[in-house]
Enzyme design. Structure first.
Site, short mmCIF file in Angstrom:
data_model
loop_
_atom_site.label_atom_id
_atom_site.label_comp_id
_atom_site.label_asym_id
_atom_site.label_seq_id
_atom_site.Cartn_x
_atom_site.Cartn_y
_atom_site.Cartn_z
N ASN A 162 -2.30 -6.20 4.29
CA ASN A 162 -2.92 -4.90 3.99
C ASN A 162 -3.49 -4.86 2.59
O ASN A 162 -3.30 -3.89 1.86
CB ASN A 162 -1.88 -3.79 4.14
CG ASN A 162 -1.43 -3.64 5.56
OD1 ASN A 162 -2.09 -3.06 6.38
ND2 ASN A 162 -0.29 -4.24 5.86
N ALA A 163 -4.18 -5.90 2.23
CA ALA A 163 -4.61 -6.03 0.84
C ALA A 163 -5.66 -5.01 0.42
O ALA A 163 -5.96 -4.89 -0.76
CB ALA A 163 -5.12 -7.44 0.60
N LYS A 164 -6.23 -4.27 1.39
CA LYS A 164 -7.26 -3.30 0.99
C LYS A 164 -6.78 -1.87 1.15
O LYS A 164 -7.56 -0.94 1.22
CB LYS A 164 -8.51 -3.50 1.85
CG LYS A 164 -9.16 -4.82 1.58
CD LYS A 164 -10.54 -4.88 2.19
CE LYS A 164 -11.12 -6.27 1.98
NZ LYS A 164 -12.47 -6.40 2.51
N ASN A 165 -5.48 -1.70 1.21
CA ASN A 165 -4.91 -0.38 1.44
C ASN A 165 -4.76 0.37 0.14
O ASN A 165 -4.04 -0.07 -0.75
CB ASN A 165 -3.57 -0.60 2.13
CG ASN A 165 -2.82 0.68 2.34
OD1 ASN A 165 -2.53 1.41 1.40
ND2 ASN A 165 -2.50 0.96 3.58
#
Lengths: 305, 329
Positions: free
Chosen positions: B107-110
């Site tokens: 979920n690196a773009k959360n």
């Protein structure tokens, strides 16, 4: 060139709300307010806002409001500036802004402004130029811009300007089309576009167009339909839209449609979603595609609202 | 508590939760957007709602928020409540960093994750700096242009320091991918703000050399050309007079391929009173092979004309540039 499958897209949007067994809709539960804005604005642009039950939508929206005046993404969630703007925009679509306690909302939004003019998203303090736009857009729709320190807000946005003419999320942040839209729109609404180097930024923006006709958000990244909005509306606001190839962009957006099942995706052949459906249709509206209502590039709602 | 779907034990069967009455989602009588839930997720959220309403800030509440987050990291209310619980319990925030790293894998773009991460680091302070910069590199190694990760990294540097190795890090990334605009942006950030380097002017000459090398390696690369221009911010005269700059334009044009940005830079130089030698004229002429449409005698006009054709998506822009050129004396 293909055509915009209006009927399919309307069906798709209406069905998204009702789809069972979709884990995707489950995880979007908390941002339903944004989803409502994307779906309903798209329907309005397609001239089909009357296909939804206005009263149901409005009563649900009002249940999402908190004592602080802010709106949450859904019932039972905490307020945030993101959902507050979406709520106001949706009420504006239905021409029902008069049911709002404007003082209450204005207090909530203006309370999120920081000393340096920036805005936080909520009580936890995340700062981003997205929130500057949201605050300014929201208060402007409610005609309460005077509740914030506009000068400081503008100064903060200007501090996020980069040498390429673009803007980032915070000072020193890489220029990114999404952030650029937020900053340019905020400056447009506050009558401060003279801070923008339109020629320099215009060139950076038109460089986003790649061979397929689509637009990316930063150098050397893939094209994505949502940039049809972020880049295009920015170009329109600084009066440089003649610098891209409109026809190629229309073709790209139309290629991103799922003409069988409705909806638009980020790029051709990918899965569709409401977010990209909205941005694709909004982009086509800005490109004056026939049959669509005109959309305002700064407020991101139909011009007639 | 394990939230792997395979071996998750329903909350309703766990002894430690037997005193809680789960609260179902209230969609109102006529839900605008009724949705169906997967059973496990539904149950987790029902229990979360109960705990949230009761404002129970206990160890089991902490575990529950972990489950809820792992199931749906986008739910900002859960993150919000988790912060309240962490505070109430005075929890070990280093463990929290490990938890966040686990989630960052998928979920690196959360947005919520990054915001929560910043909140944690703010509390840990300078002691966490080195580890955080390393963990951040791990995330960037999986997506070298992750906007959130870069934004967070800049915040850490400015709030807690750690600038010493940053320019080297930029170089590493550019060696892997010279097209990485984020790395070029970071490089600019470092040379202008690092307290260990001398500032833009002091760094200019070595940076120009660095950039020219990158350009020659890959001339069709927007980033180094913009970076080069940025090195001469507010000092256009110095840009025009720097032999490294006009030479790289000539070199690239003479290869007769990948010359678009070289032409554009030359155009900018000409618009700022650069006096080209005959070599430049010859190089530009060599790029245009049509007899039916000979090039203008004015070099800048000729360049605009070529660009209209070889960069045709932006023909509108190049025609505008041409119209803005000073009329020939």
């Amino acid at each position: 060139m293909g055509e915009l499958a209006v009927g399919k897209h309307v069906k798709y949007i209406l069905s998204v709300e009702k789809r069972k067994d979709s884990f995707v809709s489950v995880v979007m539960d908390h941002i339903r307010m944004n989803g409502a804005y994307w779906g309903l604005t798209t329907l309005d642009l397609l001239g089909k806002l009357n296909t939804v039950d206005e009263d149901e939508v409005i009563s649900w929206i009002m249940e999402c409001q908190h004592e602080s005046g802010g709106f949450a993404g859904n019932i039972g969630h905490d307020p945030h500036i993101l959902y507050t703007l979406s709520a106001v925009q949706v009420l504006a679509l239905f021409n029902k802004l008069d049911i709002l306690d404007v003082d209450q909302i204005a207090t909530y939004v203006s309370g999120l402004q920081n000393e340096d003019g920036s805005f936080s998203g909520d009580m936890w303090g995340e700062v981003d130029t997205r929130f500057s736009y949201i605050a300014i857009c929201c208060l402007s729709i409610l005609r309460r811009l005077d509740e914030i320190n506009v000068e400081k807000a503008v100064n903060y946005i200007v501090s996020c300007k980069n040498l390429d003419g673009g803007f980032g999320c915070t000072p020193g942040g890489e220029s990114h089309a999404g952030q650029i839209f937020c900053c340019v729109a905020a400056l447009a609404i506050t009558g401060s576009l003279h801070h923008v180097d339109k020629d320099r930024l215009g060139w950076w923006l038109c460089e986003r167009q790649i061979k397929s006709g689509g637009l990316n958000g930063r150098p050397e990244k893939l094209p994505d339909v949502c940039y049809s909005w972020w880049v295009l509306s920015s170009l329109i606001m600084i009066d440089r839209v003649r610098w891209i190839d409109k026809e190629q962009l229309v073709k790209f957006i139309l290629d991103c449609q799922d003409v069988e099942n409705g909806g638009i995706s980020d790029r051709p052949e990918d899965a569709v979603d409401v977010f990209h459906t909205y941005f694709g249709v909004a982009g086509l509206s800005l490109l004056e595609y026939p049959g669509l209502k005109a959309i305002d590039p700064a407020y991101a709602v139909p011009v007639d609202v | 508590m394990d939230s792997d779907e395979g071996d998750r034990e329903p909350l309703s069967r766990r002894a430690e939760w037997s005193d809680v009455i789960p609260l179902p989602q209230d969609d109102g009588p006529n839900p605008v957007v009724p949705i169906a839930y997967k059973e496990d997720f539904r149950e987790t959220m029902d229990y979360f709602r109960a705990i949230y309403q009761a404002d129970e800030r206990s160890p089991r509440a902490l575990c529950l928020t972990r489950e809820a987050i792992l199931a749906n990291p986008g739910n900002y209310t859960v993150w919000h409540f988790r912060r309240l619980v962490l505070q109430a319990l005075n929890a070990d925030l280093y463990e929290e960093l490990d938890f966040l790293q686990q989630i960052a894998n998928s979920n690196a773009k959360n947005y919520q994750l990054w915001h929560h991460r910043r909140w944690v680091i703010e509390r840990l302070g300078a002691d966490a700096r080195a580890k955080e910069l390393e963990l951040n590199k791990e995330i960037l190694s999986r997506d070298t242009k992750n906007y959130h990760a870069w934004s967070h990294r800049r915040w850490v540097l400015q709030a807690l320091g750690g600038w010493e190795d940053e320019l080297d890090y930029c170089h590493c990334l550019l060696e892997q991918d010279v097209f990485n605009n984020s790395a070029w942006n970071q490089r600019y950030f470092v040379i202008t703000r690092s307290p260990f380097l001398g500032g833009l002017k002091a760094m200019r000459e070595s940076e120009v050399r660095y950039t020219v090398k990158a350009i020659l390696a890959q001339p069709i690369n927007e980033s180094p050309w913009r970076y080069l221009r940025g090195l001469y911010k507010d000092d256009i005269e110095a840009l025009v007079n720097d032999p490294q700059v006009f030479s790289v334009c000539l070199k690239v044009m003479n290869t007769k391929s990948n010359y678009i940005f070289a032409l554009i830079m030359l155009l900018d130089l000409l618009c700022n009173d650069f006096q080209p030698s005959q070599e430049f004229r010859d190089a530009v002429d060599a790029l245009w092979t049509s007899d039916t449409h000979p090039l203008d005698s004015d070099l800048a006009k000729a360049i605009c004309y070529i660009l209209e054709h070889v960069d045709s998506l932006r023909a509108g822009y190049w025609m505008w540039r041409k119209s803005k050129l000073p009329q020939a004396a």
